[in-house]
Scaffold this motif. Sequence first.
Motif, PDB file in Angstrom:
ATOM      1  N   ASN A 241       0.819  -1.209   0.000  1.00 30.16           N
ATOM      2  CA  ASN A 241       0.000   0.000   0.000  1.00 30.16           C
ATOM      3  C   ASN A 241       0.855   1.261   0.000  1.00 30.16           C
ATOM      4  N   PHE A 242       2.030   1.176   0.646  1.00 35.04           N
ATOM      5  CA  PHE A 242       2.926   2.334   0.701  1.00 35.04           C
ATOM      6  C   PHE A 242       3.577   2.592  -0.655  1.00 35.04           C
ATOM      7  N   LYS A 243       3.932   1.525  -1.359  1.00 39.77           N
ATOM      8  CA  LYS A 243       4.675   1.676  -2.618  1.00 39.77           C
ATOM      9  C   LYS A 243       3.784   1.794  -3.854  1.00 39.77           C
ATOM     10  N   LYS A 244       2.534   1.412  -3.732  1.00 38.11           N
ATOM     11  CA  LYS A 244       1.638   1.395  -4.886  1.00 38.11           C
ATOM     12  C   LYS A 244       1.536   2.773  -5.528  1.00 38.11           C
ATOM     13  N   GLY A 245       1.768   2.813  -6.839  1.00 30.85           N
ATOM     14  CA  GLY A 245       1.616   4.052  -7.582  1.00 30.85           C
ATOM     15  C   GLY A 245       2.755   5.042  -7.417  1.00 30.85           C
ATOM     16  N   LYS A 246       3.821   4.649  -6.728  1.00 26.15           N
ATOM     17  CA  LYS A 246       4.932   5.589  -6.508  1.00 26.15           C
ATOM     18  C   LYS A 246       6.060   5.318  -7.503  1.00 26.15           C
ATOM     19  N   ALA A 247       6.671   6.403  -7.959  1.00 27.02           N
ATOM     20  CA  ALA A 247       7.753   6.301  -8.946  1.00 27.02           C
ATOM     21  C   ALA A 247       8.938   7.156  -8.519  1.00 27.02           C
ATOM     22  N   GLU A 248      10.113   6.692  -8.891  1.00 28.77           N
ATOM     23  CA  GLU A 248      11.337   7.461  -8.667  1.00 28.77           C
ATOM     24  C   GLU A 248      11.848   7.966 -10.013  1.00 28.77           C
ATOM     25  N   ILE A 249      12.065   9.258 -10.099  1.00 29.33           N
ATOM     26  CA  ILE A 249      12.668   9.872 -11.278  1.00 29.33           C
ATOM     27  C   ILE A 249      14.107  10.189 -10.902  1.00 29.33           C
ATOM     28  N   ILE A 262      13.771  12.113  -7.550  1.00 31.33           N
ATOM     29  CA  ILE A 262      12.535  12.844  -7.288  1.00 31.33           C
ATOM     30  C   ILE A 262      11.379  11.860  -7.208  1.00 31.33           C
ATOM     31  N   SER A 263      10.514  12.034  -6.237  1.00 29.83           N
ATOM     32  CA  SER A 263       9.362  11.157  -6.063  1.00 29.83           C
ATOM     33  C   SER A 263       8.148  11.726  -6.785  1.00 29.83           C
ATOM     34  N   LEU A 264       7.524  10.894  -7.621  1.00 27.62           N
ATOM     35  CA  LEU A 264       6.278  11.253  -8.299  1.00 27.62           C
ATOM     36  C   LEU A 264       5.284  10.125  -8.118  1.00 27.62           C
ATOM     37  N   LEU A 265       4.044  10.403  -8.494  1.00 30.07           N
ATOM     38  CA  LEU A 265       3.018   9.369  -8.513  1.00 30.07           C
ATOM     39  C   LEU A 265       2.763   8.942  -9.949  1.00 30.07           C
ATOM     40  N   PHE A 266       2.466   7.671 -10.126  1.00 23.21           N
ATOM     41  CA  PHE A 266       2.152   7.157 -11.453  1.00 23.21           C
ATOM     42  C   PHE A 266       0.782   6.507 -11.433  1.00 23.21           C
ATOM     43  N   ARG A 267      -0.144   7.075 -12.179  1.00 14.30           N
ATOM     44  CA  ARG A 267      -1.482   6.491 -12.306  1.00 14.30           C
ATOM     45  C   ARG A 267      -1.492   5.654 -13.576  1.00 14.30           C
TER      46      ARG A 267
END
Length: 282
Positions: A241-249, A262-267
């Motif tokens: 649940n913590f990692k779901k949808g999270k991306a590292e740039i 940089i932390s972004l969200l990915f839908r």
Amino acid sequence: MIDKEILEKTFKQITEEKTDMLITGFRDLDAVLSGVEKGDLITIGGRPAMGKTAFMTSILYNFLKQDKKCLLFSLEISTSQYLKRLIAQIGEIELFSLNNCKVLDDKNKEEIKTALDIISSCNLSIFDDTYKIEEILSRIETEKPEYVFVDYLQLFDTPRKKQRSEAITNIMLDLKKIAKENNCIIFILSQLSRALESRCDKRPMLSDLRESGDIENISDVVIFIYRDEYYKCYADEEDYNFKKGKAEIIVAKNKMGALATISLLFRSSIAKFLEPIHYDVF
């Protein structure tokens, strides 16, 4: 001796506020890339299905909202397929529904029309039939864009007599020259070596750039995309649940600035990257 005019120009560049700064729409990324200028070549790398095209599209649409002129060379998918991705991002409509008309309701159809109206008003040209560097040069010289996107490097036509690594290096050198001579910024997507899949930590490194080390050397900026979710790296349900949808740039090379992650969200449903402050629930 260096010409006085060049020295004065450099002084102004340093001391005066920039009016043409790169604004990708992602605040932290913009801060890291503040030294990027027209004439630069930016490589975005990632493994298949990591979100390279989605990330590129997110940046491209943010430029279009700033009324910037953009060119896209889509070597992998057709113009129609790419427009579906753009519609999904603009209208926040699931890509699945855009490929299955039976699930579309009247509201969806109105949202699609609105998205297409927005696209039609944007300063964007898309070419899906251009595989040679000479053709890209011709298009850029004719269109005179501020930003150019190429998806992706390994799909270029290359001379059969040349080694693949040499051909890729020549393409990168040509793109860098085109960017400088036409005063534009070129973003090019690149696949990464599958060798990284054998590592425990699968975050990309510069050595993972496929085909030739000269991709790294010629690029002014190298950005990698990494998502734990892709590799199902979960210790338990709470970790999921913590990692779901999270991306590292990952900014792995930055000729005129800092390196950072940089932390972004990915839908994934709409193939769109977002600032974490915008969306908390998926």
